[in-house]
Design an enzyme around this catalytic site. Structure first.
Site, short mmCIF file in Angstrom:
data_model
loop_
_atom_site.label_atom_id
_atom_site.label_comp_id
_atom_site.label_asym_id
_atom_site.label_seq_id
_atom_site.Cartn_x
_atom_site.Cartn_y
_atom_site.Cartn_z
N TYR A 244 0.88 -1.17 0.00
CA TYR A 244 0.00 0.00 0.00
C TYR A 244 0.91 1.21 0.00
CZ TYR A 244 -4.53 -2.14 0.70
OH TYR A 244 -5.70 -2.83 0.52
N ASP A 272 -5.98 -0.87 -6.67
CA ASP A 272 -7.44 -0.79 -6.73
C ASP A 272 -8.05 -0.29 -5.43
OD1 ASP A 272 -7.10 -2.94 -5.06
OD2 ASP A 272 -8.03 -4.42 -6.37
N HIS A 366 -9.87 -7.37 -5.69
CA HIS A 366 -9.59 -7.25 -4.25
C HIS A 366 -10.57 -8.14 -3.46
CE1 HIS A 366 -7.40 -4.20 -1.56
NE2 HIS A 366 -8.01 -4.98 -0.69
C1 PPY Z 1 -8.66 -5.10 2.93
O1 PPY Z 1 -9.25 -5.18 4.02
O2 PPY Z 1 -9.20 -5.41 1.87
C2 PPY Z 1 -7.30 -4.65 2.85
O3 PPY Z 1 -6.76 -4.62 1.82
C3 PPY Z 1 -6.61 -4.28 4.08
C4 PPY Z 1 -6.91 -2.95 4.62
C5 PPY Z 1 -7.41 -2.88 5.89
C6 PPY Z 1 -7.66 -1.66 6.45
C7 PPY Z 1 -7.35 -0.51 5.72
C8 PPY Z 1 -6.82 -0.60 4.45
C9 PPY Z 1 -6.61 -1.84 3.90
#
Ligand code: PPY
Length: 506
Positions: A244, A272, A366
């Site tokens: 990220y 994404d 995702h």
């Molecule tokens: C998700 O939960 O899909 C993630 O990719 C992890 C996440 C969890 C909390 C904030 C940002 C991403």
């Protein structure tokens, strides 16, 4: 020097308990005291959850959600107050809630591992034994959860065209992923907050992956720290990293370069999720019981946290929504690792990725957690492969195309490979395996996939992955979103329908 001094200081629990308000808020984590007063409003999970533990020990709430060093690394050193004097700690019996007691009984009575036959079984066990909030966080998807279900359904709109009489005594699926040997055409995709599901969190995956020569993608938002995960790997065990991108690019640069120094073999940049989707199962949990929701996780250096959008969404505030194609050369300049864009859905973007000089893409939505009613990665594969074929050799040894989302069976894997995927990612399937059974669960999940793979390759008449050609599948119904497919009984019985707003009891 300061840190040595503060470590040497002993503080009594009595003294800490006097700082139990918004104006002065101290907490204990892992036997150390911290002054978090000024951090309260910066906490990505909101201030409320910290205030709940003001003046007391927050370790139990902190631990499943944050890597061990998060508080040490994020809080200025002058806020590290010292060590809690053990002689002042009252030995109180931990109060175990009724729900937790029930959960422990269910966990003890879960099906023996040798009765687990497929990946759906793991999911069904996880659904029963996980704390409600963990299940809600892991299983949730965005909005009406159409896409998460379509991810499964799409595989069922592809039918096999098996070949016969090919002497399939031995079948061999040896292969590499981005130049790394992999014992399966499958890698373990990143899923966040593994300790919500099992005390060892992501290490369950690392250990089982090491044992079987499978590649794990380390999540940015793992519950274990990056270094703990790398330390748990075998020498030369290949690992990938999911990224990220932080608003603070220096943090991202340090993180990426540290990963490369520690031997990580590829960088999967998530593209994404400029903002987190609305996961309503997870959001609804906030209204049930306490607000220490699953997704509360400290990330470094967040800014502009929106306080009233729910915790999951607040947490994503460290993710940089300004990320764009213009940033790719910068990533290229900070690392020599192959760069893969995770979350591509269209031929237009696949071509841009190729032109940007990255080494691959993941056709992913995702796990249905971002834009609902997005098409499945499997369906997108058809158009994307067709577009890439117009731009050079196919398969392109310098450009990998991965697919994830809804994969539960080796037959799913084979369909994606036949249609041109380089390999397939499984996230939740492995996550649920360790929720109920730890490392052994992941070990079993890998064996199940290998078993299914062997049988299905034989039945399909493909003795190796080269023989797995597009003619072996009929994908003509894939882009048809109407019509009946056979009911997917196992999946449908573990899939938990969304619920609507509940009336107050009494
Ligand atoms: C998700 O939960 O899909 C993630 O990719 C992890 C996440 C969890 C909390 C904030 C940002 C991403």
């Amino acid at each position: 020097l300061l840190s040595l001094t503060s470590l040497a200081v002993m503080i009594s629990t009595q003294a800490i308990s006097e700082h139990a308000s918004r104006d002065s808020c101290w907490i204990i984590v892992h036997g150390k005291a911290y002054d978090v007063t000024e951090f309260l409003d910066e906490h990505p999970g909101g201030s409320k959850i910290i205030l709940k533990y003001a003046g007391t020990d927050a370790t139990d709430a902190y631990q499943p959600i944050h890597p061990p060093n998060a508080i040490i690394d994020n809080l200025p050193i002058e806020k590290h107050l010292g060590t809690v004097d053990p002689s002042t700690v009252q030995k109180t019996e931990k109060v175990v809630s009724e729900a937790e007691k029930q959960r422990q009984v269910l966990l003890a009575n879960r099906p023996p591992l040798d009765e687990i036959l497929n990946l759906h079984d793991f999911e069904a066990v996880a659904k029963v034994i996980l704390p409600d909030k963990a299940w809600a966080y892991y299983s949730s998807a965005s909005d009406d959860e159409i896409t998460i279900r379509e991810n499964r359904a799409a595989f069922q709109r592809v039918w096999f065209r098996p070949r016969i009489l090919r002497d399939v005594t031995s079948v061999d699926w040896s292969m590499t992923i981005l130049g790394q040997k992999s014992s399966l055409p499958v890698y373990i995709s990143a899923t966040a907050l593994g300790k919500l599901g099992h005390p060892d969190g992501e290490l369950n995956l690392t250990r089982a992956a090491g044992k079987h020569g499978v590649i794990q993608m380390i999540p940015t938002l793992a519950s274990c720290s990056f270094d703990e995960i790398v330390d748990a790997a075998q020498p030369n065990q290949p690992l990938f990293l999911q990224l990220y991108v932080n608003r603070d690019r220096n943090l991202t640069k340090r993180y990426v370069q540290h990963a490369e120094e520690r031997g990580v073999k590829a960088l999967f940049i998530t593209v994404d999720a400029p903002q987190l989707g609305r996961r309503e199962k997870d959001m609804r949990m906030k209204f049930i019981g306490d607000d220490d929701t699953a997704a509360a996780k400290v990330q470094e250096n967040q800014s502009n946290v929106k306080k009233n959008e729910g915790v999951s969404r607040a947490i994503s505030s460290f993710i940089d929504p300004s990320l764009s194609w213009k940033d790719i050369p910068w990533f290229r300049s900070i690392t020599k690792m192959p760069i893969i864009l995770k979350g591509v859905s269209t031929p237009e973007d696949a071509i841009l990725a190729l032109e940007a000089g990255v080494q691959g893409i993941v056709l992913s939505n995702h796990g249905g957690r971002q834009l609902d009613t997005s098409r499945s990665g499997l369906e997108n594969l058809i158009d994307i492969v067709a577009a890439l074929k117009t731009r050079g050799p196919w398969p392109n040894p310098n450009f990998s195309v991965f697919v994830d989302g809804g994969v539960r069976r080796a037959s799913d894997v084979l369909k994606a490979l036949a249609l041109g995927a380089s390999a397939v990612g499984i996230g939740r399937g492995f996550l649920y395996a360790f929720c109920g059974y730890g490392e052994e669960g992941v070990d079993k999940a890998i064996k199940i996939i290998a078993d299914e793979l062997e049988m299905n390759m034989r039945l399909l008449g493909a003795r190796n992955l080269k023989e797995l050609v597009p003619e072996m599948v009929d994908a003509s119904a894939l882009s048809s979103h109407v019509g009946l497919t056979p009911k997917d009984n196992l999946y449908d019985s573990t899939y938990q329908p969304l619920s609507l707003a509940a009336f107050k009891s009494g």
